[in-house]
Design a protein around this motif. Structure first.
Motif, short mmCIF file in Angstrom:
data_model
loop_
_atom_site.label_atom_id
_atom_site.label_comp_id
_atom_site.label_asym_id
_atom_site.label_seq_id
_atom_site.Cartn_x
_atom_site.Cartn_y
_atom_site.Cartn_z
N ILE A 11 0.84 -1.20 0.00
CA ILE A 11 0.00 0.00 0.00
C ILE A 11 0.87 1.25 0.00
CG2 ILE A 11 -1.68 1.33 1.34
CD1 ILE A 11 -2.84 -1.32 2.30
N SER A 12 2.00 1.19 0.71
CA SER A 12 2.92 2.32 0.74
C SER A 12 3.45 2.65 -0.65
CB SER A 12 4.10 2.04 1.68
OG SER A 12 3.66 1.83 3.01
N PHE A 13 3.71 1.60 -1.45
CA PHE A 13 4.22 1.84 -2.80
C PHE A 13 3.11 2.32 -3.73
CE2 PHE A 13 8.59 1.08 -2.59
CZ PHE A 13 9.12 1.20 -3.87
N ILE A 14 1.87 1.89 -3.49
CA ILE A 14 0.76 2.47 -4.25
C ILE A 14 0.70 3.98 -3.98
CG2 ILE A 14 -1.75 2.57 -4.47
CD1 ILE A 14 -1.82 -0.42 -3.89
N SER A 15 0.84 4.35 -2.71
CA SER A 15 0.83 5.75 -2.34
C SER A 15 1.99 6.50 -2.93
CB SER A 15 0.87 5.86 -0.80
OG SER A 15 1.06 7.19 -0.40
N LEU A 16 3.15 5.83 -3.03
CA LEU A 16 4.32 6.46 -3.63
C LEU A 16 4.09 6.77 -5.10
CD1 LEU A 16 7.32 7.30 -3.20
CD2 LEU A 16 7.95 4.98 -3.87
N GLY A 17 3.35 5.91 -5.79
CA GLY A 17 3.10 6.11 -7.21
C GLY A 17 2.02 7.13 -7.52
N LEU A 18 1.07 7.32 -6.60
CA LEU A 18 -0.06 8.22 -6.86
C LEU A 18 0.37 9.63 -7.28
CD1 LEU A 18 -2.65 7.26 -4.09
CD2 LEU A 18 -3.05 7.22 -6.56
N GLY A 136 -0.52 2.81 -8.38
CA GLY A 136 -0.68 4.18 -7.90
C GLY A 136 -0.48 5.20 -9.01
N ALA A 137 0.56 4.98 -9.83
CA ALA A 137 0.84 5.91 -10.92
C ALA A 137 -0.27 5.90 -11.96
CB ALA A 137 2.18 5.56 -11.57
N SER A 138 -0.94 4.75 -12.14
CA SER A 138 -2.08 4.68 -13.06
C SER A 138 -3.30 5.36 -12.48
CB SER A 138 -2.41 3.21 -13.38
OG SER A 138 -1.29 2.55 -13.93
N GLY A 139 -3.46 5.26 -11.17
CA GLY A 139 -4.63 5.86 -10.53
C GLY A 139 -4.54 7.37 -10.41
N GLY A 140 -3.31 7.90 -10.32
CA GLY A 140 -3.15 9.35 -10.18
C GLY A 140 -3.79 10.14 -11.31
N PRO A 141 -3.49 9.82 -12.59
CA PRO A 141 -4.14 10.56 -13.68
C PRO A 141 -5.66 10.40 -13.71
CG PRO A 141 -2.19 9.40 -14.47
CD PRO A 141 -2.44 8.91 -13.08
N VAL A 142 -6.15 9.23 -13.30
CA VAL A 142 -7.60 9.02 -13.27
C VAL A 142 -8.25 9.97 -12.27
CG1 VAL A 142 -9.44 7.37 -12.76
CG2 VAL A 142 -7.41 6.63 -14.02
N ILE A 143 -7.63 10.06 -11.08
CA ILE A 143 -8.15 10.97 -10.05
C ILE A 143 -8.05 12.41 -10.52
CG2 ILE A 143 -7.77 11.84 -7.71
CD1 ILE A 143 -6.87 9.02 -6.94
N MET A 144 -6.92 12.76 -11.13
CA MET A 144 -6.75 14.13 -11.62
C MET A 144 -7.72 14.43 -12.75
SD MET A 144 -5.35 17.05 -11.39
CE MET A 144 -3.98 16.81 -10.25
N GLY A 145 -7.96 13.45 -13.64
CA GLY A 145 -8.93 13.66 -14.71
C GLY A 145 -10.32 13.92 -14.17
N TRP A 146 -10.71 13.18 -13.12
CA TRP A 146 -12.01 13.40 -12.49
C TRP A 146 -12.07 14.79 -11.88
CZ3 TRP A 146 -13.66 14.70 -7.64
CH2 TRP A 146 -15.03 14.53 -7.39
N ILE A 160 -5.27 13.52 -3.39
CA ILE A 160 -4.12 12.66 -3.19
C ILE A 160 -3.44 12.96 -1.86
CG2 ILE A 160 -1.91 11.89 -4.14
CD1 ILE A 160 -4.31 11.09 -5.78
N SER A 161 -3.43 14.23 -1.47
CA SER A 161 -2.85 14.61 -0.18
C SER A 161 -3.59 13.94 0.98
CB SER A 161 -2.89 16.13 -0.01
OG SER A 161 -2.43 16.51 1.27
N VAL A 162 -4.92 13.92 0.90
CA VAL A 162 -5.71 13.28 1.95
C VAL A 162 -5.40 11.78 2.01
CG1 VAL A 162 -8.06 12.68 2.67
CG2 VAL A 162 -7.55 15.00 1.88
N LEU A 163 -5.29 11.14 0.85
CA LEU A 163 -4.96 9.71 0.82
C LEU A 163 -3.60 9.46 1.46
CD1 LEU A 163 -6.16 8.75 -2.78
CD2 LEU A 163 -7.30 8.27 -0.61
N GLN A 164 -2.64 10.36 1.24
CA GLN A 164 -1.32 10.23 1.83
C GLN A 164 -1.37 10.38 3.36
OE1 GLN A 164 0.41 8.88 -0.55
NE2 GLN A 164 1.95 10.37 -1.07
N SER A 249 -2.78 7.59 -18.19
CA SER A 249 -2.70 6.47 -17.24
C SER A 249 -2.45 5.15 -17.95
CB SER A 249 -4.00 6.38 -16.42
OG SER A 249 -5.09 5.97 -17.23
N MET A 250 -2.76 5.07 -19.26
CA MET A 250 -2.54 3.83 -20.00
C MET A 250 -1.05 3.46 -20.03
SD MET A 250 -5.61 3.03 -20.80
CE MET A 250 -5.38 1.72 -21.97
N PHE A 251 -0.19 4.48 -20.09
CA PHE A 251 1.25 4.23 -20.08
C PHE A 251 1.64 3.53 -18.78
CE2 PHE A 251 5.35 6.03 -18.56
CZ PHE A 251 6.19 5.36 -19.43
#
Length: 289
Positions: A11-18, A136-146, A160-164, A249-251
């Motif tokens: 989970i920590s690495f998911i957070s690192l990628g976000l 996490g890196a894939s989810g970041g653009p999705v959240i930002m797009g929303w 993302i700050s709140v999730l961190q 996020s596809m990348f």
């Protein structure tokens, strides 16, 4: 209870990628509001990278002094503060200022967790650990797009700050597990951990220089694609910023799938074979592009 530690590390690495893919996906909307040229995203990225390098080189000292759990909690907390700073920034210089703690936090947690997993778990977990970064890196653009579609880029950073912050709390409550795992010895069979080497000693090890070159080339490709994919789609192809963020996020989804598969391939292939296979696939991808 010790078995709960590995999911926490994942989970920590998911957070690192976000946060890693947020700047690239949000920049097409950020630079007009900030009144700066589109190229200035590179300056922010360089500041973050410099902070990451500095904290990574000092990660061993911090880990010996505080322990991996405390370093991880401190680093994620620092990243959360930096992301909140991004969310309230209205000038470019503010982003540059907050980029410093963001880079310092990201570098420390990255190096500390990689070292911890290498010492206490089998090699396949390293691939799957970086697969979690890809999620996490894939989810970041999705959240930002929303956020771009419903509010603003500041809201994306704030989410993302709140999730961190939530992850920081989880890590703080899990600190006894980190200490207990280290006392048990993990995969080292209860033996003393290897002595930490200096940077000069590490570079003198056979193969390390070539590994550094490989990582330099890989990170250059990853950072370039992650930072500029959204801007390219928006400025050159006329895609809306929120849609471009989702496409970007596809990348990272491709990276995630590759790292998940690599975790299984490590059971069949040696480290050298994995490196050669990876470099060959990257070379093929460049040619296709």
């Amino acid at each position: 209870m010790v078995q709960l530690l590995l999911p926490i590390i994942y989970i920590s690495f998911i957070s690192l990628g976000l946060p890693d893919s947020l700047l690239g996906s949000a920049w097409p909307s950020m630079y007009p509001a900030l009144g700066v040229p589109v190229s200035y995203a590179g300056l922010i990225s360089m500041i973050i990278s410099f902070g990451t390098i500095v904290s990574s080189l000092n990660s061993a000292r911090l880990t010996r002094a505080l322990g991996t759990g405390k370093v991880t909690a401190l680093s994620v907390g620092m990243t959360a503060a930096a992301l909140f700073g991004f969310s309230v920034s209205t000038q470019f210089w503010m982003l540059c200022l907050w980029a410093v703690p963001y880079g310092l936090g990201a570098g420390s947690v990255d190096a500390a967790l990689n070292n911890y997993v290498a010492l206490h778990y089998k090699s396949r977990h390293m691939s799957w650990l970086h697969c979690m970064w890809g999620l996490g890196a894939s989810g970041g653009p999705v959240i930002m797009g929303w956020a771009l579609a419903h509010s603003s880029w500041q809201s994306g950073y704030r989410i993302i700050s709140v999730l961190q912050v939530v992850l920081t709390a989880i890590i703080i409550f899990s600190l006894p597990l980190w200490k207990r795992r280290s006392q048990d010895g993990g995969s080292t069979g209860g033996q003393a951990e290897p002595k930490a080497l200096s940077l000069r000693q590490i570079v003198s090890i056979r193969g390390v220089k070539y590994s550094l070159i490989c990582m330099f080339c890989y990170c250059a490709l990853e950072q370039t694609a992650g930072l500029w994919a959204g801007s390219y789609l928006t400025l050159c192809k006329g895609v809306s910023p929120e849609t471009a963020a989702g496409f970007a996020s596809m990348f990272f989804l491709g990276i995630t799938a590759g790292r998940a598969l690599s975790g299984f391939l490590t059971m069949r292939l040696s480290d050298v074979q994995m490196i050669r296979l990876g470099q060959g696939l990257i070379g093929g991808g460049i040619v296709i592009m």
